[in-house]
Write an enzyme that holds these catalytic residues in place. Structure first.
Site, short mmCIF file in Angstrom:
data_model
loop_
_atom_site.label_atom_id
_atom_site.label_comp_id
_atom_site.label_asym_id
_atom_site.label_seq_id
_atom_site.Cartn_x
_atom_site.Cartn_y
_atom_site.Cartn_z
N HIS A 112 -13.13 -0.99 1.23
CA HIS A 112 -11.73 -1.32 1.51
C HIS A 112 -11.39 -1.07 2.97
O HIS A 112 -11.03 -2.00 3.69
CB HIS A 112 -10.84 -0.47 0.59
CG HIS A 112 -9.37 -0.76 0.71
ND1 HIS A 112 -8.44 -0.23 -0.16
CD2 HIS A 112 -8.67 -1.50 1.59
CE1 HIS A 112 -7.23 -0.64 0.19
NE2 HIS A 112 -7.34 -1.41 1.25
N HIS A 135 -3.36 3.18 7.92
CA HIS A 135 -4.37 2.52 7.08
C HIS A 135 -4.82 1.25 7.79
O HIS A 135 -4.00 0.43 8.21
CB HIS A 135 -3.79 2.16 5.72
CG HIS A 135 -4.67 1.24 4.93
ND1 HIS A 135 -6.03 1.46 4.76
CD2 HIS A 135 -4.39 0.08 4.26
CE1 HIS A 135 -6.55 0.49 4.02
NE2 HIS A 135 -5.57 -0.36 3.71
N GLU A 175 0.81 -1.21 0.00
CA GLU A 175 0.00 0.00 0.00
C GLU A 175 0.85 1.27 0.00
O GLU A 175 0.35 2.37 0.26
CB GLU A 175 -0.92 0.01 1.22
CG GLU A 175 -1.90 -1.13 1.27
CD GLU A 175 -3.10 -0.94 0.35
OE1 GLU A 175 -2.97 -0.21 -0.64
OE2 GLU A 175 -4.16 -1.52 0.65
#
Length: 231
Positions: free
Chosen positions: A170, A107, A88
């Site tokens: 997500h 994240h 990521e």
């Protein structure tokens, strides 16, 4: 991260930074903000580099060997023989490149926040003090495959205007001036989303504060200086 990276960073600041990241990972796991090896976290080292969790690392068991040193300009690792960075990196690199005021990016896929990211609910930023401060600016990012350059570009398109991004279908991305503030923003987001869905399930109508009250709190309460996201 290893001795070579520690030497590049300088022993004291390098050690302090990876330990802060380690503690952040444990905090996230202990408070239901992450699970297993889902998610990735990073912190800016200087104007050109940032540390990010390596691919496949467990958020609750991070050591100095579980971080990769990457370039803000390219997103690529600056230590070819070091750990492989999280896939990521495009999201993290995009934020650091665009926002010199940001020094930490988290994240994750917390249950309630991810539920909000998978649905169409607006996040309430007018219910309690922390929500007014940390959730004043929340943006949605359309779905792109995890780790893709497209996702990095989509994050970059929204990151200037907000410190909290809902990644549709997500998870979430939270960025802030330091790891402590980023952690607090993530926890506040999850609490607000949990409150939202619990109230819906119980048939309880939440009573938001008025826009004038929220504006007064942000500008006049003296709680903290109002953030200037997007400026």
């Amino acid at each position: 991260m290893g001795r070579a990276v520690m030497a590049k960073l300088g022993a004291e600041p390098g050690e302090a930074l990876w330990m802060q990241l380690r503690d952040t990972g444990r905090y996230m796991l202990d408070n239901g903000l992450s699970w297993g090896n889902a998610g990735n976290i990073s912190a800016r080292v200087d104007a050109d580099r940032y540390l990010i969790t390596a691919s496949g690392t467990d958020m609750g068991e991070l050591s100095e060997r579980d971080f990769a040193l990457c370039s803000i300009g390219t997103g690529a690792s600056v230590q070819p023989d070091g750990p492989k960075p999280s896939k990521e990196t495009p999201m993290h690199q995009a934020v650091y490149e665009l926002r010199p005021d940001i020094n930490a990016v988290l994240h994750a896929s917390p249950f309630y926040s991810t539920m909000a990211a998978c649905g169409g609910d607006s996040i309430p930023a007018d219910l309690f003090v922390e929500a007014m401060y940390y959730l004043e600016k929340v943006e949605r990012v359309p779905y792109c495959h995890p780790g893709s350059r497209e996702l990095g570009d989509a994050v970059k398109a929204k990151a200037r205007a907000a410190n909290v991004l809902l990644l549709e279908n997500h998870g979430v991305l939270v960025c802030d001036a330091n790891l402590r503030e980023a952690r607090m923003a993530l926890h506040t987001l999850e609490m607000a989303c949990r409150m939202l869905f619990a109230a819906k399930s119980a048939g309880t109508a939440l009573r938001p504060l008025t826009p004038a009250t929220v504006d007064s709190f942000l500008n006049e309460s003296g709680y903290r200086p109002r953030r200037k996201w997007g400026q």
